[in-house]
Design a protein around this motif. Structure first.
Motif, mmCIF file in Angstrom:
data_model
loop_
_atom_site.group_PDB
_atom_site.id
_atom_site.type_symbol
_atom_site.label_atom_id
_atom_site.label_comp_id
_atom_site.label_asym_id
_atom_site.label_seq_id
_atom_site.Cartn_x
_atom_site.Cartn_y
_atom_site.Cartn_z
ATOM 1 N N ILE A 94 73.744 31.511 -75.992
ATOM 2 C CA ILE A 94 74.232 32.770 -75.438
ATOM 3 C C ILE A 94 74.596 32.541 -73.975
ATOM 4 O O ILE A 94 73.768 32.151 -73.167
ATOM 5 C CB ILE A 94 73.158 33.867 -75.545
ATOM 6 N N ASN A 95 75.835 32.765 -73.656
ATOM 7 C CA ASN A 95 76.287 32.549 -72.292
ATOM 8 C C ASN A 95 75.923 33.762 -71.440
ATOM 9 O O ASN A 95 76.675 34.720 -71.336
ATOM 10 C CB ASN A 95 77.798 32.306 -72.259
ATOM 11 N N ILE A 96 74.746 33.693 -70.835
ATOM 12 C CA ILE A 96 74.228 34.831 -70.078
ATOM 13 C C ILE A 96 75.101 35.140 -68.873
ATOM 14 O O ILE A 96 75.316 36.292 -68.522
ATOM 15 C CB ILE A 96 72.781 34.537 -69.631
ATOM 16 N N THR A 97 75.640 34.140 -68.240
ATOM 17 C CA THR A 97 76.380 34.353 -66.997
ATOM 18 C C THR A 97 77.664 35.149 -67.210
ATOM 19 O O THR A 97 78.198 35.718 -66.271
ATOM 20 C CB THR A 97 76.727 33.001 -66.339
ATOM 21 N N THR A 98 78.153 35.189 -68.444
ATOM 22 C CA THR A 98 79.362 35.983 -68.686
ATOM 23 C C THR A 98 79.045 37.466 -68.765
ATOM 24 O O THR A 98 79.929 38.300 -68.649
ATOM 25 C CB THR A 98 80.040 35.551 -70.005
ATOM 26 N N ARG A 99 77.764 37.814 -68.972
ATOM 27 C CA ARG A 99 77.360 39.208 -69.081
ATOM 28 C C ARG A 99 76.803 39.744 -67.769
ATOM 29 O O ARG A 99 77.009 40.895 -67.407
ATOM 30 C CB ARG A 99 76.278 39.343 -70.165
ATOM 31 N N THR A 100 76.064 38.906 -67.091
ATOM 32 C CA THR A 100 75.369 39.371 -65.899
ATOM 33 C C THR A 100 74.996 38.173 -65.038
ATOM 34 O O THR A 100 74.980 37.045 -65.502
ATOM 35 C CB THR A 100 74.115 40.154 -66.290
ATOM 36 N N LYS A 101 74.677 38.408 -63.792
ATOM 37 C CA LYS A 101 74.380 37.320 -62.868
ATOM 38 C C LYS A 101 72.954 36.809 -63.012
ATOM 39 O O LYS A 101 72.713 35.622 -62.910
ATOM 40 C CB LYS A 101 74.620 37.781 -61.437
ATOM 41 N N ASN A 102 71.980 37.689 -63.221
ATOM 42 C CA ASN A 102 70.595 37.246 -63.290
ATOM 43 C C ASN A 102 69.766 38.173 -64.164
ATOM 44 O O ASN A 102 70.220 39.202 -64.644
ATOM 45 C CB ASN A 102 69.989 37.149 -61.884
ATOM 46 N N ALA A 103 68.491 37.794 -64.359
ATOM 47 C CA ALA A 103 67.604 38.541 -65.241
ATOM 48 C C ALA A 103 67.334 39.945 -64.717
ATOM 49 O O ALA A 103 67.190 40.891 -65.503
ATOM 50 C CB ALA A 103 66.296 37.772 -65.415
ATOM 51 N N ARG A 104 67.254 40.098 -63.407
ATOM 52 C CA ARG A 104 67.011 41.427 -62.834
ATOM 53 C C ARG A 104 68.132 42.398 -63.208
ATOM 54 O O ARG A 104 67.891 43.573 -63.514
ATOM 55 C CB ARG A 104 66.864 41.343 -61.322
ATOM 56 N N ASP A 105 69.367 41.912 -63.194
ATOM 57 C CA ASP A 105 70.498 42.765 -63.561
ATOM 58 C C ASP A 105 70.373 43.266 -64.999
ATOM 59 O O ASP A 105 70.746 44.398 -65.312
ATOM 60 C CB ASP A 105 71.816 41.997 -63.403
ATOM 61 N N VAL A 106 69.868 42.401 -65.885
ATOM 62 C CA VAL A 106 69.690 42.791 -67.277
ATOM 63 C C VAL A 106 68.685 43.935 -67.380
ATOM 64 O O VAL A 106 68.902 44.919 -68.103
ATOM 65 C CB VAL A 106 69.234 41.590 -68.134
ATOM 66 N N ILE A 107 67.585 43.830 -66.647
ATOM 67 C CA ILE A 107 66.554 44.868 -66.680
ATOM 68 C C ILE A 107 67.119 46.197 -66.171
ATOM 69 O O ILE A 107 66.913 47.262 -66.776
ATOM 70 C CB ILE A 107 65.335 44.459 -65.827
ATOM 71 N N ILE A 108 67.821 46.160 -65.077
ATOM 72 C CA ILE A 108 68.398 47.378 -64.508
ATOM 73 C C ILE A 108 69.364 48.021 -65.494
ATOM 74 O O ILE A 108 69.366 49.240 -65.689
ATOM 75 C CB ILE A 108 69.098 47.059 -63.166
#
Length: 420
Positions: free
Chosen positions: A117-131
């Motif tokens: 899963i290419n995480i960087t294409t969705r968001t910059k970091n884990a904190r952004d995912v939580i928000i």
């Protein structure tokens, strides 16, 4: 700052009477029981917290610590399929007749290609995912008035011996997730037994009862763990992905920053990689600072007693129905050390509470019209011994199958009641 452990307040007091609550009778329906055990297909290890759901209905339960379940099904649903799912395993669907023939059900671990899963294409970091996840409660979670039937169990142990056992069936008047109003809980049926001889001169009381578990619903009540002010105090990082029901799941680790002295939480959040819905969370409170963590939990205690937590762990599971997520199960485990000043030895008490949604229905009208049976977040479940001597006490209500130690405690209670 809001009291983060409002839903796990504990009273450590000299013996006092518990507050009283009403018990309401239940209408009986024709049903059949399904019993089984869910295990890992490779290791034969029991799988705890496995979801068991009857398709084309809202009837469900979860497995206990022994991987066992008991599901009561109306006879009108006996031709339906039972869906069995567990985090990190392949989902299984079996006919009711198949479960009757083979009560031991094996789940196969799901194979996932890590880092695909290419995480960087969705968001910059884990904190952004939580928000982003916390912002999605209006679109991904149930936004209709719902009445949930749930089973609640609360146990208190002194070291390894059961000292108190409480069980209840409740109705959760669940407010829409996009509504700021708090949920209500209505007590339907309850029983409790406390062996004060095992508690010596102290009685531990868990304030809140079912509310304690309901407030672990992070999406509905983020103020207890992840407010906009709290999030900068945490460090977030991606762990290896996993799978649930064939869907890729982000696993995000979190813990408080080293420069923060206030006791915060640490653990793992499981988030659907495509929708960013929170599916599960397992976390603990940092109790390294005894004084501060004790103040967060203990509401009342004798002056000659020092009390501090040695463990505070939480778990919450969500389930999806008709494309919308909702609260399904939670578990709280608290361990306290109690020291009497001037005495050489201490006592260790463990409080465990769990609640599972076993059925629910959409209500188009306003919820909780009848307030006479509602319990409050400050309620302590009353002492009730009725029901332990009656094997049919719960009728057609679904419950969490008791684990071996609880079954043993219930048998002892039944023997005591027969003698008296």
């Amino acid at each position: 700052m809001k009291n983060r452990t409002y839903y796990t307040i504990v009273y450590i007091t000299v013996l006092l009477c518990f507050s009283s609550t009403d018990i309401i009778a239940q209408n009986s329906d024709t049903f059949e029981e399904l019993k089984g055990k869910i295990v890992d297909a490779d290791s034969n290890t029991p799988l705890t917290f496995t979801d068991i759901v009857i398709t084309n209905s809202y009837i469900s339960t979860v497995t206990n610590n022994d991987g066992e379940f008991l599901l009561k099904i109306p006879t009108t649903l006996l031709k339906e399929t039972v869906s069995i799912s567990h985090l990190g395993y392949e989902k299984r669907e079996l006919k009711v007749s198949e479960i009757k023939l083979n009560a031991k059900i094996k789940l196969t671990p799901a194979l996932t290609a890590l880092n695909t899963i290419n995480i960087t294409t969705r968001t910059k970091n884990a904190r952004d995912v939580i928000i982003e996840t916390l912002k999605k409660k209006s679109s991904l979670y149930n936004n209709k008035n719902t009445v949930m039937t749930a089973f609640y169990r609360e146990t208190i142990k002194k070291r390894r011996k059961n000292a108190s056992l409480s069980e209840a069936v409740v109705k959760i008047h669940k407010q829409p997730y996009n509504n700021i109003k708090n949920d209500h809980i209505e007590l339907i049926k309850a029983r409790k037994n406390t062996d004060y001889s095992k508690l010596d001169t102290l009685a531990l009381k868990l304030q809140g009862g079912p509310f304690s578990n309901l407030y672990t619903d992070i999406i509905k009540y983020p103020e207890f763990i992840f407010t906009s002010n709290d999030i900068p105090m945490y460090a977030f990082s991606f762990d290896n992905t996993t799978v649930i029901n064939g869907r890729d799941i982000f696993v995000i680790n979190f813990r408080q920053n080293e420069n923060i002295s206030t006791p915060l939480y640490y653990g793992k959040l499981y988030i659907d990689a495509e929708t960013l819905a929170l599916t599960n969370a397992v976390y603990s409170l940092n109790i390294s600072n005894r004084a501060l963590s004790s103040n967060m939990f203990v509401r009342k205690k004798p002056k000659k007693v020092d009390v501090y937590p040695t463990q505070a762990t939480y778990r919450v599971n969500y389930r999806t129905t008709n494309g919308k997520w909702h609260y399904a199960y939670s578990n709280i485990a608290l361990t306290f050390k109690v020291n009497w000043k001037g005495k050489l030895f201490n006592s260790v008490y463990t409080l465990n509470s769990e609640m599972a949604v076993t059925d629910w229905e959409i209500h188009n009208t306003k919820l909780a019209k009848t307030r006479t049976t509602l319990i409050r977040p400050t309620t302590i479940l009353s002492d009730k011994t009725s029901g332990f001597s009656d094997p049919e006490f719960w009728g057609s209500y679904n419950i969490i199958e008791p684990e071996k130690s609880i079954e043993s405690a219930i048998r002892k209670i039944q023997k005591q009641l027969k003698r008296t």
